[in-house]
Motif scaffolding. Structure first.
Motif, PDB file in Angstrom:
ATOM      1  N   SER A  33       0.828  -1.206   0.000  1.00 41.74           N
ATOM      2  CA  SER A  33       0.000   0.000   0.000  1.00 41.74           C
ATOM      3  C   SER A  33       0.861   1.253   0.000  1.00 41.74           C
ATOM      4  CB  SER A  33      -0.916  -0.004   1.227  1.00 41.74           C
ATOM      5  OG  SER A  33      -1.836  -1.071   1.171  1.00 41.74           O
ATOM      6  N   PHE A  48      -5.895   5.220  -8.049  1.00 41.20           N
ATOM      7  CA  PHE A  48      -7.064   4.457  -7.615  1.00 41.20           C
ATOM      8  C   PHE A  48      -7.988   5.364  -6.806  1.00 41.20           C
ATOM      9  CE2 PHE A  48      -3.630   1.313  -7.873  1.00 41.20           C
ATOM     10  CZ  PHE A  48      -4.216   0.319  -8.632  1.00 41.20           C
ATOM     11  N   ARG A  50     -10.428   5.324  -3.705  1.00 39.59           N
ATOM     12  CA  ARG A  50     -10.701   4.507  -2.530  1.00 39.59           C
ATOM     13  C   ARG A  50     -12.206   4.514  -2.286  1.00 39.59           C
ATOM     14  NH1 ARG A  50      -5.505   5.738  -3.962  1.00 39.59           N
ATOM     15  NH2 ARG A  50      -4.024   4.528  -2.691  1.00 39.59           N
ATOM     16  N   LEU A  55     -10.555  -0.648  -3.897  1.00 39.62           N
ATOM     17  CA  LEU A  55      -9.913   0.277  -4.825  1.00 39.62           C
ATOM     18  C   LEU A  55     -10.561   0.143  -6.190  1.00 39.62           C
ATOM     19  CD1 LEU A  55      -6.117  -0.243  -3.979  1.00 39.62           C
ATOM     20  CD2 LEU A  55      -7.629   1.559  -3.157  1.00 39.62           C
TER      21      LEU A  55
END
Length: 338
Positions: A33, A48, A50, A55
């Motif tokens: 991450s 991405f 969230r 994701l």
């Protein structure tokens, strides 16, 4: 940007999430991450979105997939070139293909190449439209694509490999009912089992039948194309499928017939100019060699008086026998990673 960041980013894309990507790469989830967040910071954009605990690819992430795959391929190709000059040592081959072609003929070509070069890895992207396949190759997400269209693509190199023939498959015990070959006009009232809407093969079959005055009577649609043959063999209807796939039905007692006139569509490989790694070049060469061996074997049997279906069946059985004998001979080689 670092190569490891590219690897982690693509792992999240390919495995559909951080946790599964971390497990596949055998790294700690927080480390992965953190690497993805650092990549976003370095690029100055969000890759991405969230959403809850998951994701979803952002537009910038979609745009990065092709270049990221290309960077990793070329990095690995450079390392392989140094380690094994003039040989194919390892690497990854990214292929885009029409979804219906992953079973035939791509599965055979990949298996043969993996037997020769076990350190080479494959990633195959399936699409239902030739334009989508071409776009994956253009973007660099995939190195090579396989489609059923000879439409000109000025920015890509195209190679016509062969014409993929289609045949009629019917349930066991129906041999006496069908002439050989079967006139397409005789299929007007036949109950058909077909894959779901939207695939190139489904459209090709339906359009071909209509061109000969036959409106297909579809009694069953299955989204999983692998379910078509079991349904036919159980008596659920008939199907028009590629010759090589139909041989499985024949070996299990199904009735397989040529069609008159013959239904065949072009099988075309496409790739970018000057941007193909050595591993992919060798794979294409190997695939064309495998294809030619298959065609030569069929021609040889036909010259001895066998029909197309009989000749293809004999060629397929002989190829399966060679695979079994090779595995028996390699008793000191473990066929799969332990």
């Amino acid at each position: 940007m670092e190569l490891r960041q590219m690897e982690y980013f693509l792992a999240v894309v390919d495995h559909g999430g951080v946790n599964r990507a971390a497990a596949a790469l055998r790294v700690a989830q927080p480390s992965l991450s953190q690497a993805v967040r650092k990549l976003e910071k370095d690029l100055g954009t969000e890759l991405f979105h969230r959403v809850g605990r998951g994701l979803v690819l952002a537009p910038a992430g979609e745009a990065l997939i092709g270049p990221a795959r290309m960077i990793l391929r070329e990095s690995e190709a450079a390392a392989n070139a140094v380690r094994t000059v003039g040989q194919v040592g390892g690497g990854r081959i990214d292929i885009a293909t029409l979804s219906d072609m992953s079973m035939d003929p791509l599965s055979v070509w990949v298996a043969k190449f993996r037997a020769q070069f076990p350190d080479v890895r494959f990633h195959i992207e399936e699409r239902d439209d030739a334009v989508e396949v071409a776009n994956l190759v253009r973007s660099g997400a995939c190195e090579i694509g396989f489609v059923a269209s000879e439409a000109p693509m000025d920015d890509l190199i195209t190679e016509h490999l062969t014409d993929q023939k289609f045949v009629l498959v019917c349930p066991p015990g129906t041999d006496s009912y069908w002439p050989d070959p079967v006139p397409i006009e005789a299929l007007a009232r036949v109950p058909f089992v077909m894959g779901g809407h939207g695939t190139a093969t489904r459209e090709y079959i339906e359009n071909s039948l209509r061109e000969h005055g036959v409106e297909p009577r579809i009694v069953m649609e299955v989204p999983q194309r692998g379910a078509v043959l079991p349904i036919v063999l159980s008596g659920g209807g008939a199907a028009v499928i590629p010759l090589r796939i139909a041989l499985d039905a024949r070996h299990r007692g199904g009735t397989v017939r040529e069609l008159s006139p013959t239904l065949a569509r072009p099988l075309v490989a496409l790739y970018r100019k000057g941007r193909v790694t050595r591993a992919t070049t060798e794979f294409l060469t190997s695939s064309k060699r495998s294809l030619q061996e298959w065609l030569d074997a069929i021609s040889g049997h036909m010259e001895r008086g066998h029909s197309l279906v009989e000749s293809a069946s004999l060629a397929s059985l002989a190829a399966d026998h060679r695979v079994r004998e090779r595995h028996r001979a390699e008793t000191d080689v473990v066929p799969f990673d332990q």
